[in-house]
Write an enzyme that holds these catalytic residues in place. Structure first.
Site, PDB file in Angstrom:
ATOM      1  N   CYS A 198       0.862  -1.179   0.000  1.00  0.00           N
ATOM      2  CA  CYS A 198       0.000   0.000   0.000  1.00  0.00           C
ATOM      3  C   CYS A 198       0.900   1.231   0.000  1.00  0.00           C
ATOM      4  O   CYS A 198       1.694   1.416   0.925  1.00  0.00           O
ATOM      5  CB  CYS A 198      -0.916  -0.006   1.215  1.00  0.00           C
ATOM      6  N   GLY A 199       0.779   2.037  -1.048  1.00  0.00           N
ATOM      7  CA  GLY A 199       1.663   3.196  -1.169  1.00  0.00           C
ATOM      8  C   GLY A 199       1.439   4.250  -0.105  1.00  0.00           C
ATOM      9  O   GLY A 199       2.396   4.824   0.433  1.00  0.00           O
ATOM     10  N   ASN A 200       0.184   4.537   0.221  1.00  0.00           N
ATOM     11  CA  ASN A 200      -0.077   5.455   1.329  1.00  0.00           C
ATOM     12  C   ASN A 200       0.299   4.793   2.647  1.00  0.00           C
ATOM     13  O   ASN A 200       0.830   5.430   3.557  1.00  0.00           O
ATOM     14  CB  ASN A 200      -1.555   5.846   1.351  1.00  0.00           C
ATOM     15  N   ARG A 243      -9.880  -3.478  -3.804  1.00  0.00           N
ATOM     16  CA  ARG A 243     -10.318  -4.844  -3.523  1.00  0.00           C
ATOM     17  C   ARG A 243     -10.240  -5.091  -2.016  1.00  0.00           C
ATOM     18  O   ARG A 243      -9.299  -4.692  -1.347  1.00  0.00           O
ATOM     19  CB  ARG A 243      -9.451  -5.856  -4.272  1.00  0.00           C
ATOM     20  N   CYS A 264      -5.455   6.087  -2.814  1.00  0.00           N
ATOM     21  CA  CYS A 264      -4.716   4.835  -2.979  1.00  0.00           C
ATOM     22  C   CYS A 264      -3.380   5.185  -3.619  1.00  0.00           C
ATOM     23  O   CYS A 264      -3.342   5.644  -4.767  1.00  0.00           O
ATOM     24  CB  CYS A 264      -5.495   3.852  -3.856  1.00  0.00           C
ATOM     25  N   THR A 319      -0.584   3.279  -4.487  1.00  0.00           N
ATOM     26  CA  THR A 319      -0.200   2.466  -5.642  1.00  0.00           C
ATOM     27  C   THR A 319      -1.152   2.712  -6.809  1.00  0.00           C
ATOM     28  O   THR A 319      -0.756   2.681  -7.973  1.00  0.00           O
ATOM     29  CB  THR A 319      -0.174   0.967  -5.285  1.00  0.00           C
TER      30      THR A 319
END
Length: 309
Positions: free
Chosen positions: A99-101, A242, A250, A252
Site C-alpha cells: 500500500c503506497g499510502n 479490492r 490509494c 499504488t
C-alpha cells in the site's frame, strides 16, 4: 439485542495498544509487534477496521521485524537493512502485497513509536510482500521508491493500449481499461470529465474482464485540460480497492493511474500531480536498473493512539 459481529473478535484483543493514521485520507489501524508474537485473524482485522463497531480503517498494518516472517527473512538475504516488515491487511482481513499510502504512514508510525529514527533527507528500507521499498523523509512527508511498474496483460493490449473491460460503478456501457502492476494489481479506466467521475457508484466492486489472478483495484481517472502544465502532468482519480471498497486515496493506484495516462499520452511528462478525494499525491517516473521506477510522495499523519478495551 444482537451482539455486533465485531464484539467477540475485539474482546480477544483487549489491552492491545494501537495507533490510527492516514495518508491523504487513506486510513489505517497500526500495531507494533517488536517481538513478532501478535497473531491477528482475518476476523479480528475486519473487526478492528469496522467503522461502526471497531476503530475504523481501510486496512491494518502490523509493524513486525522482518526476521519474524518467512517473507521478511527472504528479503533480508538481499537487503539486511530492511529491518522492519509492513504486514498489511485489507479491511476485510485479506492479505495484501503493498500500500503506497500505507508504507508512508508505516514509517511515520515507526518514528512515532521510537522504533526508527529518520532525519529529513535520510532513507529507510522497509520489507513488504511486494519487495523492499525505500522511503525517504521530506520536508512535507515521505517519498517512496515504489519499484518498477509493469503491464499485467502485456500480450493482450490492443491498438488503443487497452487490455480489459470494466462494467458497473455507474457506467452506462462497459469501458476499455488497462491493467498495471505496482507490486499489486490495478485496472485503470479513463473518463471524459469530472461530472462522470463524480457520478460513479463505487459502493460495489466494478466487474473487470479479464480480471487479474488475485483480483484488482479499479481506478477511474480524468486527465486535466491541458494534461501537462509547467512540465507537470495532472489528473483526478477515484478508486475502488479490492477487499475494502471506495477509499479516499490509494498510493499504488495513483502510480498506476499516472502510468496508464502517461502511456496513453506517449510519455507526456515524468512528474505528475494526482488529485484524490483525500488530497494530492505526487508521482514521478525515473530510470532503474530493472525497468522504469515510480516514486510516490505525500503526507503521513498519526491522529490517535490508544489501547483496546
Amino acid at each position: 439485542m444482537t451482539q455486533p459481529p465485531a464484539g467477540p473478535h475485539l474482546a480477544a484483543l483487549s489491552g492491545l495498544p494501537f495507533a490510527k493514521g492516514h495518508g491523504t485520507g487513506n486510513d489505517f489501524v497500526l500495531v507494533a509487534d517488536a517481538d513478532g508474537i501478535i497473531e491477528l485473524s482475518a476476523g479480528q482485522v475486519a473487526a478492528l477496521c469496522d467503522r461502526h463497531a471497531g476503530i475504523g480503517a481501510d486496512g491494518l498494518i502490523r509493524a513486525v521485524p522482518s526476521r519474524c516472517l518467512a517473507e521478511g527473512r527472504d528479503l533480508l538475504a538481499e537487503r539486511p537493512d530492511a529491518e522492519w516488515f509492513m504486514d498489511y491487511r485489507n479491511a476485510d482481513g485479506s492479505v495484501s502485497e503493498m500500500c503506497g499510502n500505507g508504507v508512508r504512514v508505516f514509517v511515520h508510525f515507526l518514528i512515532d513509536q521510537g522504533l526508527a529514527d529518520l532525519a529529513e533527507g535520510a532513507e529507510l528500507a522497509i520489507g513488504t510482500r511486494a519487495g523492499v521499498k525505500v522511503v525517504a523523509r521530506t520536508a512535507h512527508g515521505y517519498r517512496v521508491d515504489m519499484g518498477p511498474w509493469t503491464f499485467i496483460h502485456a500480450a493482450d493490449a490492443d491498438a488503443r493500449g487497452t487490455d480489459s473491460l470494466v462494467r458497473g460503478g455507474g457506467l452506462e456501457v462497459p469501458r476499455p481499461a488497462l491493467s498495471i502492476s505496482m507490486g499489486n494489481p490495478h485496472t485503470v479506466v479513463a473518463l471524459a470529465d469530472h461530472a462522470k467521475l463524480e457520478s460513479l457508484q463505487l459502493h460495489t466492486a466494478p466487474e473487470v474482464e479479464p480480471v487479474p489472478a488475485n483480483g484488482t483495484n479499479v481506478e477511474f481517472v480524468v486527465p486535466a485540460e491541458p494534461l501537462v502544465h509547467d512540465g507537470v502532468g495532472r489528473l483526478a482519480m477515484r478508486v475502488h480497492e479490492r477487499g475494502v471498497g471506495e477509499t479516499q486515496s490509494c498510493g499504488t493506484g495513483a502510480c498506476a493511474a499516472a502510468a496508464a495516462i502517461r502511456f496513453w499520452a506517449g510519455g507526456a511528462a515524468d512528474t505528475w500531480r494526482v488529485e484524490v478525494p483525500g488530497g494530492v499525491v505526487g508521482v514521478r517516473f525515473l530510470a532503474g536498473n530493472d525497468g522504469e521506477h515510480v516514486e510516490l510522495s505525500g503526507p503521513a499523519v498519526i491522529v490517535a493512539r490508544g489501547v483496546l478495551a
